[in-house]
Design a protein around this motif. Structure first.
Motif, short mmCIF file in Angstrom:
data_model
loop_
_atom_site.label_atom_id
_atom_site.label_comp_id
_atom_site.label_asym_id
_atom_site.label_seq_id
_atom_site.Cartn_x
_atom_site.Cartn_y
_atom_site.Cartn_z
N TYR A 1 0.77 -1.34 0.06
CA TYR A 1 0.17 0.08 -0.12
C TYR A 1 0.86 1.19 0.02
CZ TYR A 1 -3.66 -3.48 1.38
OH TYR A 1 -4.41 -4.58 1.45
N LYS A 2 2.03 1.00 0.26
CA LYS A 2 3.05 2.42 0.16
C LYS A 2 4.03 2.61 -1.00
CE LYS A 2 4.72 0.80 4.21
NZ LYS A 2 5.39 0.83 5.45
N GLY A 3 3.41 1.55 -2.12
CA GLY A 3 4.35 1.96 -3.46
C GLY A 3 4.41 3.36 -3.91
N GLY A 4 3.27 4.04 -3.92
CA GLY A 4 3.03 5.21 -4.57
C GLY A 4 3.76 6.39 -3.72
N ILE A 5 3.75 6.36 -2.41
CA ILE A 5 4.21 7.38 -1.66
C ILE A 5 5.70 6.89 -1.38
CG2 ILE A 5 2.26 7.56 -0.10
CD1 ILE A 5 3.56 6.15 2.20
N ASN A 6 6.10 5.75 -1.49
CA ASN A 6 7.83 5.35 -1.67
C ASN A 6 8.16 6.15 -2.99
OD1 ASN A 6 8.25 3.52 0.44
ND2 ASN A 6 7.15 1.97 -0.48
N LEU A 7 7.75 6.08 -4.08
CA LEU A 7 8.14 6.37 -5.26
C LEU A 7 8.14 8.05 -5.25
CD1 LEU A 7 9.00 6.45 -8.16
CD2 LEU A 7 6.42 6.41 -8.95
N MET A 8 6.93 8.60 -4.52
CA MET A 8 6.84 10.05 -4.41
C MET A 8 8.12 10.64 -3.49
SD MET A 8 3.38 12.01 -3.18
CE MET A 8 3.27 11.17 -1.48
N MET A 9 8.42 9.87 -2.45
CA MET A 9 9.56 10.37 -1.35
C MET A 9 10.68 10.13 -1.91
SD MET A 9 10.47 11.38 1.33
CE MET A 9 8.79 11.30 2.11
N ILE A 10 11.17 9.24 -2.83
CA ILE A 10 12.30 9.10 -3.55
C ILE A 10 12.46 10.16 -4.59
CG2 ILE A 10 13.79 7.62 -5.30
CD1 ILE A 10 12.29 5.13 -4.23
N ALA A 11 11.36 10.42 -5.22
CA ALA A 11 11.37 11.45 -5.99
C ALA A 11 11.93 12.99 -5.41
CB ALA A 11 10.27 11.76 -6.98
N TRP A 12 11.20 13.01 -4.32
CA TRP A 12 11.37 14.22 -3.29
C TRP A 12 12.92 13.94 -2.90
CZ3 TRP A 12 6.53 14.70 0.10
CH2 TRP A 12 6.00 15.87 -0.05
N VAL A 13 13.27 13.06 -2.64
CA VAL A 13 14.77 12.82 -1.75
C VAL A 13 15.82 13.22 -3.05
CG1 VAL A 13 16.49 11.20 -1.04
CG2 VAL A 13 14.05 11.18 -0.22
N VAL A 14 15.49 12.87 -4.17
CA VAL A 14 16.57 13.12 -5.46
C VAL A 14 16.50 14.44 -5.85
CG1 VAL A 14 16.63 10.55 -5.92
CG2 VAL A 14 15.32 12.26 -7.27
N MET A 15 15.27 15.25 -5.35
CA MET A 15 15.19 16.73 -5.92
C MET A 15 16.24 17.65 -5.73
SD MET A 15 11.91 18.93 -5.43
CE MET A 15 10.68 17.97 -6.31
N PRO A 16 17.19 17.43 -4.37
CA PRO A 16 18.20 18.39 -4.32
C PRO A 16 19.39 17.92 -5.43
CG PRO A 16 17.36 17.79 -2.20
CD PRO A 16 16.66 16.79 -3.36
N PHE A 17 19.33 16.96 -6.15
CA PHE A 17 20.25 16.59 -7.14
C PHE A 17 19.78 16.69 -8.36
CE2 PHE A 17 20.72 13.71 -3.20
CZ PHE A 17 22.04 14.18 -2.68
N THR A 18 18.49 16.73 -8.62
CA THR A 18 18.00 16.76 -10.13
C THR A 18 17.71 18.26 -10.19
OG1 THR A 18 15.62 16.35 -9.28
CG2 THR A 18 16.80 14.54 -10.06
#
Length: 461
Positions: A344-361
């Motif tokens: 049930y956390k696949g979507g928010i996991n992906l969302m969080m990864i996208a957030w985490v890499v934002m300082p690098f992207t």
């Protein structure tokens, strides 16, 4: 112009945005090879720097599923729906409780908005309702048949030691406090949320349809007085995402795959009492996310609610950043919770990864033109399409937010401002992410300033 023609033109603009990005990045000039076959980055920049540049560039592919869902939401459902019309009589509808949770920081704001929302209900002819103000400090709301003020006792503790807004929401569900039956409905609002007639009709139709236990609709942030243009324009992406991801997940999947917002929530009272808000510390900061995924886990279904409600963006850049920081910290706790299974956390996991890499992207805004790289045609095209979709979501969200200002010159200026504010918004988001993970401990539930004319009685939670 008909709604259908407007929608077709919107899709056309989406396609144009993506194609323009492909032209600017050279993706359209690529066959099966790379976009810059004459450049050898290893000789030009060195192996170490080239490796870093490729890593940063490829990290931008992580939000691809989010982009796909946004595009599907925009394309598959009319972006200019007709104004909702009541499909049943208001005389025999269920009892509706509009629940507003507040710290009591802005009592005059709460009183003013409660009265405006009551007036909207009465104008439509809705009488079977109550506004429930749940507060940590008494604010003196005028008592009437339509208003109920609940002061959460200082000594109140939930079974799992839940904190902040979730604690107040749980207090409402306790025996002796709750006045609702299982067939009644709760509409969760923030202090600054204003109900519109279209959203009220949407809520009533949603309830009377009886297909789903939970629902949510669109919120816009540029109505009436604009306090901070930077944050208001930056929040345009949230409106675009409501028309994209929210509509797709609620209308098609009927599941909060990528979570939902904490306001404009339509909930069946019986279903909410079964789930509760007593999630402990791990569900106290992002209680809306924890609740949504728990409801999904328990088998409840979600639907989309027609109409839009109004809110205001944060009044300062720092509050904008603090708000994102809280979201990151709260959703991180949801991800780490053992109470919600991984599926049930696949979507928010992906969302969080996208957030985490934002300082690098985000640095790619500068690095991509300064240090061009040869990329396989397919990868370059996908990255370009994602960039075009992002530009569209910002621009579309802004035009929707300012739809009451229809002058063509204003709309043109708005599009120019959006292009300027996009990198600023991404930098602010990235700062919030970095701050969230650099903080040594949880900073609590920060309450942003919400009233231009009122000095807050409390500054922090």
């Amino acid at each position: 112009m008909s709604q259908r023609i407007k929608h077709v033109l919107t899709i056309f603009v989406l396609v144009v945005c993506m194609l323009v990005m492909c032209v600017l990045t050279g993706a359209l000039r690529v066959g099966s090879g790379s976009s810059m076959p004459d450049l050898d980055p290893f000789k030009e920049y060195g192996y170490f720097v080239t490796g870093i540049l490729y890593t940063l560039r490829l990290l931008t592919l992580i939000p691809l599923p989010l982009t796909v869902c946004n595009i599907l939401g925009i394309v598959c459902f009319n972006c200019y729906p007709s104004t909702p019309v009541l499909r049943t009589s208001l005389l025999f509808g269920p009892f509706v409780c509009f629940r507003v949770v507040t710290k009591g920081t802005y009592p005059e704001l709460v009183k003013r908005n409660i009265q405006r929302n009551i007036d909207t209900c009465m104008k439509l002819g809705l009488t079977n309702f109550v506004f429930e103000v749940v507060t940590d400090s008494a604010i003196g709301v005028s008592k009437s048949a339509q208003v109920r003020e609940l002061v959460v006792p200082d000594k109140y503790r939930t079974k799992n030691e839940t904190l902040y807004k979730a604690r107040a929401l749980q207090y409402c569900l306790e025996e002796g406090v709750n006045i609702l039956s299982d067939n009644d409905w709760i509409i969760h609002l923030d202090e600054e949320t204003l109900i519109t007639e279209s959203s009220l009709i949407g809520v009533i139709n949603f309830i009377n349809d009886g297909q789903y236990e939970f629902g949510q609709g669109v919120i816009t942030y540029a109505n009436e007085e604009i306090v901070c243009w930077i944050t208001t324009l930056a929040d345009s992406i949230r409106v675009g995402i409501d028309y994209g991801i929210l509509r797709f997940t609620m209308n098609v999947l009927h599941r909060p795959v990528f979570s939902w917002k904490g306001s404009f929530i339509v909930a069946n009272a019986g279903a909410e009492r079964k789930i509760t808000y007593d999630f402990g510390h791990e569900g106290s900061i992002a209680e809306d996310c924890f609740f949504a995924l728990t409801a999904w886990k328990e088998g409840f279904k979600f639907g989309f609610v027609e109409g839009e409600m109004w809110e205001k963006s944060t009044f300062s850049v720092m509050d904008y950043i603090r708000q994102r920081k809280r979201w990151v910290q709260g959703i991180s706790k949801v991800i780490l919770s053992k109470s919600i299974p991984f599926q049930y956390k696949g979507g928010i996991n992906l969302m969080m990864i996208a957030w985490v890499v934002m300082p690098f992207t985000v640095p790619n805004i500068v690095l991509a033109p300064l240090f061009p790289l040869p990329l396989f045609g397919f990868i370059n095209t996908v990255i370009s399409l994602m960039g075009g979709a992002m530009i569209f979501l910002f621009t579309f969200g802004a035009l929707k937010s300012f739809s009451h200002r229809r002058h063509i010159l204003f709309n043109f200026a708005l599009c120019v401002m959006i292009l300027c504010i996009m990198p600023v918004a991404m930098i602010m988001e990235a700062i919030g992410v970095v701050w969230a993970f650099m903080s040594s401990k949880n900073s609590g539930f920060h309450v942003v300033k919400k009233d231009v004319h009122e000095t807050p009685l409390l500054s922090h939670v």
